[in-house]
Design a protein around this motif. Sequence first.
Motif, mmCIF file in Angstrom:
data_model
loop_
_atom_site.group_PDB
_atom_site.id
_atom_site.type_symbol
_atom_site.label_atom_id
_atom_site.label_comp_id
_atom_site.label_asym_id
_atom_site.label_seq_id
_atom_site.Cartn_x
_atom_site.Cartn_y
_atom_site.Cartn_z
ATOM 1 N N ARG A 183 -86.617 33.524 -52.169
ATOM 2 C CA ARG A 183 -87.955 33.665 -52.729
ATOM 3 C C ARG A 183 -88.417 35.111 -52.650
ATOM 4 N NH1 ARG A 183 -92.859 30.361 -50.356
ATOM 5 N NH2 ARG A 183 -93.931 32.275 -49.879
ATOM 6 N N ARG A 184 -88.119 35.770 -51.561
ATOM 7 C CA ARG A 184 -88.500 37.176 -51.412
ATOM 8 C C ARG A 184 -87.801 38.041 -52.451
ATOM 9 N NH1 ARG A 184 -86.576 41.652 -49.754
ATOM 10 N NH2 ARG A 184 -87.818 43.277 -48.840
ATOM 11 N N GLU A 185 -86.494 37.853 -52.623
ATOM 12 C CA GLU A 185 -85.752 38.626 -53.619
ATOM 13 C C GLU A 185 -86.298 38.371 -55.025
ATOM 14 O OE1 GLU A 185 -81.288 39.044 -51.719
ATOM 15 O OE2 GLU A 185 -81.868 37.102 -52.591
ATOM 16 N N LEU A 186 -86.633 37.122 -55.302
ATOM 17 C CA LEU A 186 -87.184 36.770 -56.600
ATOM 18 C C LEU A 186 -88.545 37.429 -56.804
ATOM 19 C CD1 LEU A 186 -86.723 35.132 -59.161
ATOM 20 C CD2 LEU A 186 -87.664 33.139 -57.988
ATOM 21 N N ARG A 187 -89.388 37.398 -55.791
ATOM 22 C CA ARG A 187 -90.709 38.021 -55.872
ATOM 23 C C ARG A 187 -90.597 39.522 -56.130
ATOM 24 N NH1 ARG A 187 -93.146 40.527 -51.862
ATOM 25 N NH2 ARG A 187 -91.981 39.382 -50.295
ATOM 26 N N VAL A 188 -89.751 40.188 -55.374
ATOM 27 C CA VAL A 188 -89.575 41.638 -55.538
ATOM 28 C C VAL A 188 -89.009 41.947 -56.917
ATOM 29 C CG1 VAL A 188 -88.271 43.635 -54.698
ATOM 30 C CG2 VAL A 188 -89.363 42.090 -53.064
ATOM 31 N N GLY A 189 -88.034 41.172 -57.354
ATOM 32 C CA GLY A 189 -87.439 41.395 -58.674
ATOM 33 C C GLY A 189 -88.428 41.200 -59.801
ATOM 34 N N LEU A 190 -89.231 40.151 -59.716
ATOM 35 C CA LEU A 190 -90.228 39.904 -60.750
ATOM 36 C C LEU A 190 -91.281 40.998 -60.761
ATOM 37 C CD1 LEU A 190 -90.691 36.041 -60.366
ATOM 38 C CD2 LEU A 190 -89.411 37.260 -62.148
ATOM 39 N N ARG A 191 -91.664 41.458 -59.576
ATOM 40 C CA ARG A 191 -92.629 42.555 -59.483
ATOM 41 C C ARG A 191 -92.044 43.822 -60.113
ATOM 42 N NH1 ARG A 191 -94.224 43.216 -53.876
ATOM 43 N NH2 ARG A 191 -95.574 41.445 -54.254
ATOM 44 N N ASN A 192 -90.765 44.087 -59.858
ATOM 45 C CA ASN A 192 -90.122 45.270 -60.425
ATOM 46 C C ASN A 192 -90.018 45.196 -61.947
ATOM 47 O OD1 ASN A 192 -89.823 46.478 -57.931
ATOM 48 N ND2 ASN A 192 -87.729 45.757 -57.650
ATOM 49 N N LEU A 193 -90.001 43.995 -62.496
ATOM 50 C CA LEU A 193 -90.003 43.834 -63.951
ATOM 51 C C LEU A 193 -91.395 44.042 -64.535
ATOM 52 C CD1 LEU A 193 -87.728 40.711 -64.558
ATOM 53 C CD2 LEU A 193 -87.179 43.122 -64.962
ATOM 54 N N GLY A 194 -92.386 44.154 -63.673
ATOM 55 C CA GLY A 194 -93.748 44.386 -64.118
ATOM 56 C C GLY A 194 -94.535 43.116 -64.386
ATOM 57 N N LEU A 195 -94.032 41.991 -63.924
ATOM 58 C CA LEU A 195 -94.742 40.731 -64.141
ATOM 59 C C LEU A 195 -95.890 40.593 -63.149
ATOM 60 C CD1 LEU A 195 -91.747 38.325 -64.740
ATOM 61 C CD2 LEU A 195 -93.357 39.187 -66.435
ATOM 62 N N ARG A 196 -97.005 40.129 -63.628
ATOM 63 C CA ARG A 196 -98.161 39.890 -62.773
ATOM 64 C C ARG A 196 -97.960 38.592 -62.001
ATOM 65 N NH1 ARG A 196 -103.394 40.297 -66.210
ATOM 66 N NH2 ARG A 196 -104.248 39.990 -64.145
ATOM 67 N N PHE A 197 -98.628 38.494 -60.876
ATOM 68 C CA PHE A 197 -98.578 37.306 -60.024
ATOM 69 C C PHE A 197 -97.147 36.974 -59.594
ATOM 70 C CE2 PHE A 197 -101.990 36.680 -63.218
ATOM 71 C CZ PHE A 197 -103.064 36.930 -62.379
ATOM 72 N N ALA A 198 -96.392 37.988 -59.210
ATOM 73 C CA ALA A 198 -94.978 37.822 -58.877
ATOM 74 C C ALA A 198 -94.771 36.822 -57.738
ATOM 75 C CB ALA A 198 -94.350 39.166 -58.526
ATOM 76 N N ARG A 239 -79.276 40.309 -60.635
ATOM 77 C CA ARG A 239 -79.496 41.605 -59.978
ATOM 78 C C ARG A 239 -80.560 41.527 -58.895
ATOM 79 N NH1 ARG A 239 -80.401 45.547 -64.743
ATOM 80 N NH2 ARG A 239 -79.812 43.916 -66.180
ATOM 81 N N PHE A 240 -81.342 40.467 -58.891
ATOM 82 C CA PHE A 240 -82.358 40.285 -57.848
ATOM 83 C C PHE A 240 -81.720 40.008 -56.487
ATOM 84 C CE2 PHE A 240 -85.776 38.497 -60.972
ATOM 85 C CZ PHE A 240 -85.823 39.721 -61.607
ATOM 86 N N ASP A 241 -80.462 39.596 -56.472
ATOM 87 C CA ASP A 241 -79.754 39.289 -55.220
ATOM 88 C C ASP A 241 -79.388 40.598 -54.528
ATOM 89 O OD1 ASP A 241 -78.219 38.218 -53.170
ATOM 90 O OD2 ASP A 241 -76.474 37.884 -54.446
ATOM 91 N N THR A 242 -80.336 41.171 -53.809
ATOM 92 C CA THR A 242 -80.143 42.494 -53.220
ATOM 93 C C THR A 242 -79.233 42.497 -51.995
ATOM 94 O OG1 THR A 242 -82.213 42.248 -51.996
ATOM 95 C CG2 THR A 242 -82.305 43.406 -54.118
ATOM 96 N N ASN A 243 -79.109 41.365 -51.304
ATOM 97 C CA ASN A 243 -78.245 41.356 -50.118
ATOM 98 C C ASN A 243 -76.821 40.925 -50.444
ATOM 99 O OD1 ASN A 243 -78.492 38.599 -50.423
ATOM 100 N ND2 ASN A 243 -79.431 38.235 -48.427
ATOM 101 N N GLY A 244 -76.553 40.551 -51.689
ATOM 102 C CA GLY A 244 -75.194 40.258 -52.133
ATOM 103 C C GLY A 244 -74.606 38.956 -51.634
#
Length: 79
Positions: free
Chosen positions: A25-40, A14-19
Amino acid sequence: MPMTEEQLKGILRRFDTNGDGKISRRELRVGLRNLGLRFAGFRARRSLRHADANGDGVISEEEMNELAKYVSKWGISII
């Protein structure tokens, strides 16, 4: 709550926002941040370095298993 490896891969997909079928790396960072993980940003960079077998800078479907295994080390329970 424990989840299966397939459930974790579903969340990561679901992190693949552009399909495009790949996770940048950007999609992964945003996705991890949205999961509430620190140091995304740091986690995204390390995850990409670990799971990107062909070195193209993105996580493809073929590399998703390695990414899921790496992410599971952060305390996300997999059954």
